[in-house]
Design an enzyme around this catalytic site. Sequence first.
Site, PDB file in Angstrom:
ATOM      1  N   HIS A  13      42.260  39.290  32.274  1.00 14.95           N
ATOM      2  CA  HIS A  13      40.882  38.786  32.358  1.00 14.95           C
ATOM      3  C   HIS A  13      40.640  37.897  31.148  1.00 14.95           C
ATOM      4  O   HIS A  13      40.493  38.389  30.029  1.00 14.95           O
ATOM      5  CB  HIS A  13      39.870  39.946  32.368  1.00 14.95           C
ATOM      6  CG  HIS A  13      38.443  39.504  32.453  1.00 14.95           C
ATOM      7  ND1 HIS A  13      37.556  40.015  33.360  1.00 14.95           N
ATOM      8  CD2 HIS A  13      37.732  38.594  31.737  1.00 14.95           C
ATOM      9  CE1 HIS A  13      36.375  39.456  33.215  1.00 14.95           C
ATOM     10  NE2 HIS A  13      36.457  38.590  32.221  1.00 14.95           N
ATOM     11  N   HIS A  15      38.771  34.057  29.649  1.00 15.25           N
ATOM     12  CA  HIS A  15      37.971  32.839  29.802  1.00 15.25           C
ATOM     13  C   HIS A  15      38.599  31.743  28.951  1.00 15.25           C
ATOM     14  O   HIS A  15      38.643  31.871  27.723  1.00 15.25           O
ATOM     15  CB  HIS A  15      36.533  33.071  29.333  1.00 15.25           C
ATOM     16  CG  HIS A  15      35.829  34.130  30.123  1.00 15.25           C
ATOM     17  ND1 HIS A  15      35.084  33.855  31.245  1.00 15.25           N
ATOM     18  CD2 HIS A  15      35.796  35.482  29.974  1.00 15.25           C
ATOM     19  CE1 HIS A  15      34.605  34.984  31.752  1.00 15.25           C
ATOM     20  NE2 HIS A  15      35.022  35.993  30.998  1.00 15.25           N
ATOM     21  N   ASN A  41      34.296  31.123  35.946  1.00 16.96           N
ATOM     22  CA  ASN A  41      32.867  30.853  35.710  1.00 16.96           C
ATOM     23  C   ASN A  41      32.642  29.620  34.837  1.00 16.96           C
ATOM     24  O   ASN A  41      31.987  29.670  33.805  1.00 16.96           O
ATOM     25  CB  ASN A  41      32.149  32.081  35.124  1.00 16.96           C
ATOM     26  CG  ASN A  41      32.680  32.502  33.773  1.00 16.96           C
ATOM     27  OD1 ASN A  41      33.838  32.268  33.458  1.00 16.96           O
ATOM     28  ND2 ASN A  41      31.827  33.123  32.968  1.00 16.96           N
ATOM     29  N   LYS A  99      36.880  36.539  42.426  1.00 17.90           N
ATOM     30  CA  LYS A  99      35.996  37.216  41.481  1.00 17.90           C
ATOM     31  C   LYS A  99      34.579  37.346  42.032  1.00 17.90           C
ATOM     32  O   LYS A  99      33.971  36.359  42.440  1.00 17.90           O
ATOM     33  CB  LYS A  99      35.968  36.405  40.170  1.00 17.90           C
ATOM     34  CG  LYS A  99      34.988  36.921  39.134  1.00 17.90           C
ATOM     35  CD  LYS A  99      35.495  38.155  38.421  1.00 17.90           C
ATOM     36  CE  LYS A  99      34.436  38.759  37.516  1.00 17.90           C
ATOM     37  NZ  LYS A  99      34.852  38.896  36.138  1.00 17.90           N
ATOM     38  N   HIS A 136      32.870  42.078  38.547  1.00 21.24           N
ATOM     39  CA  HIS A 136      32.007  42.288  37.382  1.00 21.24           C
ATOM     40  C   HIS A 136      31.031  43.383  37.804  1.00 21.24           C
ATOM     41  O   HIS A 136      30.080  43.113  38.534  1.00 21.24           O
ATOM     42  CB  HIS A 136      31.276  41.000  36.985  1.00 21.24           C
ATOM     43  CG  HIS A 136      30.447  41.171  35.755  1.00 21.24           C
ATOM     44  ND1 HIS A 136      30.746  40.604  34.543  1.00 21.24           N
ATOM     45  CD2 HIS A 136      29.324  41.911  35.540  1.00 21.24           C
ATOM     46  CE1 HIS A 136      29.837  40.960  33.646  1.00 21.24           C
ATOM     47  NE2 HIS A 136      28.966  41.759  34.224  1.00 21.24           N
ATOM     48  N   HIS A 174      36.741  44.883  32.939  1.00 22.35           N
ATOM     49  CA  HIS A 174      36.104  45.288  31.690  1.00 22.35           C
ATOM     50  C   HIS A 174      35.238  46.552  31.857  1.00 22.35           C
ATOM     51  O   HIS A 174      34.025  46.525  31.655  1.00 22.35           O
ATOM     52  CB  HIS A 174      35.310  44.160  31.042  1.00 22.35           C
ATOM     53  CG  HIS A 174      34.480  43.307  31.975  1.00 22.35           C
ATOM     54  ND1 HIS A 174      33.613  43.822  32.883  1.00 22.35           N
ATOM     55  CD2 HIS A 174      34.410  41.964  32.121  1.00 22.35           C
ATOM     56  CE1 HIS A 174      33.031  42.838  33.542  1.00 22.35           C
ATOM     57  NE2 HIS A 174      33.502  41.712  33.100  1.00 22.35           N
ATOM     58  N   LEU A 219      29.051  40.976  27.542  1.00 21.71           N
ATOM     59  CA  LEU A 219      28.683  41.681  28.765  1.00 21.71           C
ATOM     60  C   LEU A 219      29.945  42.096  29.523  1.00 21.71           C
ATOM     61  O   LEU A 219      30.865  41.278  29.622  1.00 21.71           O
ATOM     62  CB  LEU A 219      27.804  40.800  29.654  1.00 21.71           C
ATOM     63  CG  LEU A 219      26.374  40.595  29.126  1.00 21.71           C
ATOM     64  CD1 LEU A 219      25.656  39.530  29.929  1.00 21.71           C
ATOM     65  CD2 LEU A 219      25.596  41.910  29.162  1.00 21.71           C
ATOM     66  N   ASP A 247      39.040  39.798  28.227  1.00 19.04           N
ATOM     67  CA  ASP A 247      37.716  39.193  28.380  1.00 19.04           C
ATOM     68  C   ASP A 247      37.368  38.348  27.159  1.00 19.04           C
ATOM     69  O   ASP A 247      36.200  38.224  26.784  1.00 19.04           O
ATOM     70  CB  ASP A 247      36.639  40.257  28.632  1.00 19.04           C
ATOM     71  CG  ASP A 247      35.348  39.647  29.174  1.00 19.04           C
ATOM     72  OD1 ASP A 247      35.361  38.468  29.559  1.00 19.04           O
ATOM     73  OD2 ASP A 247      34.330  40.363  29.195  1.00 19.04           O
ATOM     74  N   HIS A 251      32.437  31.162  22.813  1.00 20.86           N
ATOM     75  CA  HIS A 251      31.226  30.330  22.808  1.00 20.86           C
ATOM     76  C   HIS A 251      31.148  29.732  21.413  1.00 20.86           C
ATOM     77  O   HIS A 251      31.468  30.422  20.433  1.00 20.86           O
ATOM     78  CB  HIS A 251      29.969  31.179  23.036  1.00 20.86           C
ATOM     79  CG  HIS A 251      29.863  31.768  24.407  1.00 20.86           C
ATOM     80  ND1 HIS A 251      29.375  31.073  25.485  1.00 20.86           N
ATOM     81  CD2 HIS A 251      30.183  32.999  24.874  1.00 20.86           C
ATOM     82  CE1 HIS A 251      29.393  31.844  26.566  1.00 20.86           C
ATOM     83  NE2 HIS A 251      29.886  33.025  26.228  1.00 20.86           N
ATOM     84  N   ALA A 263      26.546  35.757  25.648  1.00 20.82           N
ATOM     85  CA  ALA A 263      27.412  36.941  25.633  1.00 20.82           C
ATOM     86  C   ALA A 263      28.870  36.509  25.625  1.00 20.82           C
ATOM     87  O   ALA A 263      29.258  35.642  26.404  1.00 20.82           O
ATOM     88  CB  ALA A 263      27.138  37.787  26.874  1.00 20.82           C
TER      89      ALA A 263
HETATM   90  C1  NCD Z   1      31.738  36.093  29.673  1.00 21.28           C
HETATM   91  C2  NCD Z   1      31.596  34.596  29.434  1.00 21.28           C
HETATM   92  O1  NCD Z   1      31.133  34.203  28.366  1.00 21.28           O
HETATM   93  O2  NCD Z   1      31.977  33.806  30.310  1.00 21.28           O
HETATM   94  N1  NCD Z   1      30.964  36.798  28.693  1.00 21.28           N
HETATM   95  C3  NCD Z   1      31.157  38.056  28.270  1.00 21.28           C
HETATM   96  O3  NCD Z   1      30.332  38.554  27.514  1.00 21.28           O
HETATM   97  N2  NCD Z   1      32.197  38.752  28.646  1.00 21.28           N
HETATM   98  C4  NCD Z   1      31.351  36.434  31.064  1.00 21.28           C
HETATM   99  C5  NCD Z   1      31.783  37.806  31.496  1.00 21.28           C
HETATM  100  O4  NCD Z   1      32.955  38.071  31.665  1.00 21.28           O
HETATM  101  O5  NCD Z   1      30.901  38.654  31.693  1.00 21.28           O
HETATM  102 ZN    ZN Z   2      34.732  37.929  31.378  1.00 17.88          ZN
END
Ligand code: NCD
Ligand code: ZN
Length: 345
Positions: A13, A15, A41, A99, A136, A174, A219, A247, A251, A263
């Site tokens: 998982h 991003h 996402n 997803k 999720h 997660h 999150l 996860d 950001h 988040a």
């Molecule tokens: C994730 C994101 O920033 O894309 N944020 C997070 O807090 N994990 C989205 C997600 O997986 O919930």
């Molecule tokens: Zn995530």
Amino acid sequence: MSDLVIRRPDDWHLHLRDGAMLEGVIGDTSRHFARAIIMPNLVPPVVTTADADAYRERIVKAIPGGDRFEPLMTLYLTEHTEADDVARGKESGLITAVKLYPAGATTNSHGGVRDLDKVMPVLERMAKIGLPLCVHGEVTTPEVDIFDREAVFIETVLDPLRQRLPELKVTMEHVTTKDGIDYIRSSSGNLAGSITTHHLIINRNAILVGGIKPHYYCLPVAKRESHRLALRAAATSGDARFFLGTDSAPHVDPLKECACGCAGIYTSINTMSCLAHVFEEEGALDRLEAFASLNGPAWYGLAPNEETIRLIKRAEPVTFPAKIETGAGPVTVFDPMFPLYWDVA
Ligand code: NCD
Ligand code: ZN
């Protein structure tokens, strides 16, 4: 033990984002990990097989020279997703999972699913062709306390869905609660869970005690200590239903350090050091390989990696930058709040 060789890990998982952020972060994953399930996402999200194909190309282009890394692509399920497109994606080998984001549950999830009935035809086709659903697992109803979102999701959404469609393979992503761990443990099949690095290390005090700490906000939000302990027990148990999904969710700092911060916690760069620390504390270093390198591929029907990595416990702490600089801006690195001695050699 101060020297450990394990099969090269995978991240189930992750991003990676796009553009300058993708270029800035991908090397922190490809340095240690052979494969990762890439979250869809983006803005706009990766909805169709054609979107995933194009995104995969952009990821592959951004992999630093010399690194071998395979992105495993996912589709973002919407109420307009077409079952035929999903099936084509699986057939071509491009798509590893679909997803499910309940609408509004997390970053860039407003296009997610509001009414599960609307996506049943897609889920039925996925069950038929053996394509897993990554979930999720949080409800977004305003009446539900944010710390209860996962438990309520299991009771009101996930369990009814699994009873309705027991053939569907579901990854609860997660997992953050003892409720989630117990639910997975009690299932008779077709259910597994990923656990992040940070949820093994922090509880909600990290976010809230001594001032508000946006870099520990993610999150699903970190829960109370008893839940963290349940996650640790599951991750280090060797139970094949639990595996690593970091996860890691970058950001840029200005979007976290503000009145309404995003988040997401960035852990790609120090995850293996953090995990070795946690597994050593639990007297389970011999089970780190199962969690990070074996259970995930087995669940997704893939062979484990042939390559290995070597973890060495140094005499002095290993240091990581407090932030990484990306073309999109600075990203703060997860601080586990204890010194790390394990290093990937
Ligand atoms: C994730 C994101 O920033 O894309 N944020 C997070 O807090 N994990 C989205 C997600 O997986 O919930
Ligand atoms: Zn995530």
